[in-house]
Enzyme design. Structure first.
Site: not given
Length: 313
Positions: A25-26, A254, A223, A221
């Site tokens: 998904r991400d 994103c 990055h 989460h």
């Protein structure tokens, strides 16, 4: 295959952690190319076979906003046909009640909503004000819980915002508590643009603890924009966090924050945890194989350090 000689645990660590795989998904939502649904299904099946306990499969967002995931219903139908109830247990992101309706129609059991700790990103990502986003989430979360679904709350821009700069820890805690009080069972704290550092991470966990939110309800989460994702993970482990989001191959970012580069790579995370003697139940070689498979499908080389080392890429 090269492996560490033995695990070394320099400080108290959890015995086991849960890796929450977000690559399908991400990760894929940020790719310029639309990945064929059969390739997505193969990726997810491989990750399941690799022992990933939680795999977020897709998002029921309007295809106008994220065309890379326009095939969400088709993908979930394909996965249900292929792996049955295991697919129904995979989380999907739902931005609102319409997304929830689609998840309910497919008999799915686990959904997530995606909020922002800042006003600007709420406007850019959701076209809602900071307060309006919670008003949108409330009926979605309530109906999901009434239907017996598990609900996860994502909170983005927890450690910094490209438009607003530093985000006060207290502001993040207030937003996170609103999602939890609304009915989210778990809160994932997103370092959306990768600016967090180890001390900031531990201060964030401490602030949530002071607000009555224990580490058992938090996930991290990270990055890797500034190369700090593993250091931040280690800092979170030291204060008892046991759920970490990661993406095979470090895919992700994103679409609405261009400074947000890839996620923490699942294989890099597994390598570090194995060296610390922390159990994950994940087959590292199988994850690397999946990373290479997806890199080939996307026409690029594997991005993560561990995949490059083990695959000779």
């Amino acid at each position: 295959m090269t492996v560490p000689a033995a695990p070394f645990t320099p400080a108290p660590m959890p015995e086991r952690v849960t890796i929450y795989e977000v690559g399908p998904r991400d990760g894929l939502q940020n790719e310029s190319a639309v990945v064929p649904v059969a390739v997505k299904a193969e990726m997810i099946t491989r990750l399941l076979d690799a022992g990933l306990p939680v795999i977020e499969a897709t998002s029921f967002v309007h295809p106008k906003w994220v065309p890379q995931l326009a095939d969400a219903a088709e993908l979930m139908g394909l996965l249900v046909d292929r792996i049955g109830d295991a697919a129904r247990r995979m989380p999907v992101l739902v931005p609102n009640e319409k997304g929830l309706d689609r998840a309910l129609d497919l008999g799915l059991e686990h959904v997530a909503v995606f909020g922002s700790a800042t006003e600007t990103f709420a406007q850019k990502n959701l076209n809602r004000s900071y307060d309006e986003q919670f008003a949108m989430f409330e009926p979605t979360v309530r109906r999901a819980r009434d239907a017996g679904m598990d609900v996860r709350g994502y909170l983005s821009m927890c450690f910094g915002d490209p438009w607003e700069g530093a985000v006060p820890v207290e502001q993040v805690v207030r937003a996170g508590v609103r999602l939890l009080e609304m009915g989210a069972g778990q809160l994932s704290l997103g370092d959306t643009i990768g600016v967090a550092t180890a001390g900031h991470v531990q201060a964030m966990v401490a602030a949530f603890a002071e607000a009555g939110v224990g580490v058992d309800r938090l996930a991290m989460h990270f990055h890797d924009t500034y190369g700090q994702a593993l250091a931040n993970t280690h800092a979170a482990l030291q204060v008892g966090v046991t759920t970490f989001d990661a993406s095979a191959g470090g895919l992700g970012g994103c679409p609405y924050a261009k400074s947000a580069t890839g996620n923490l790579a699942t294989e890099d995370l597994v390598w570090m945890l194995r060296g610390l003697g922390v159990e994950t139940g994940v087959d590292l070689d199988a994850v690397v194989d999946t990373t290479v498979f997806m890199a080939d499908a996307l026409g690029k080389s594997p991005a993560s350090a561990v995949a490059r080392a083990l695959a000779g890429a």
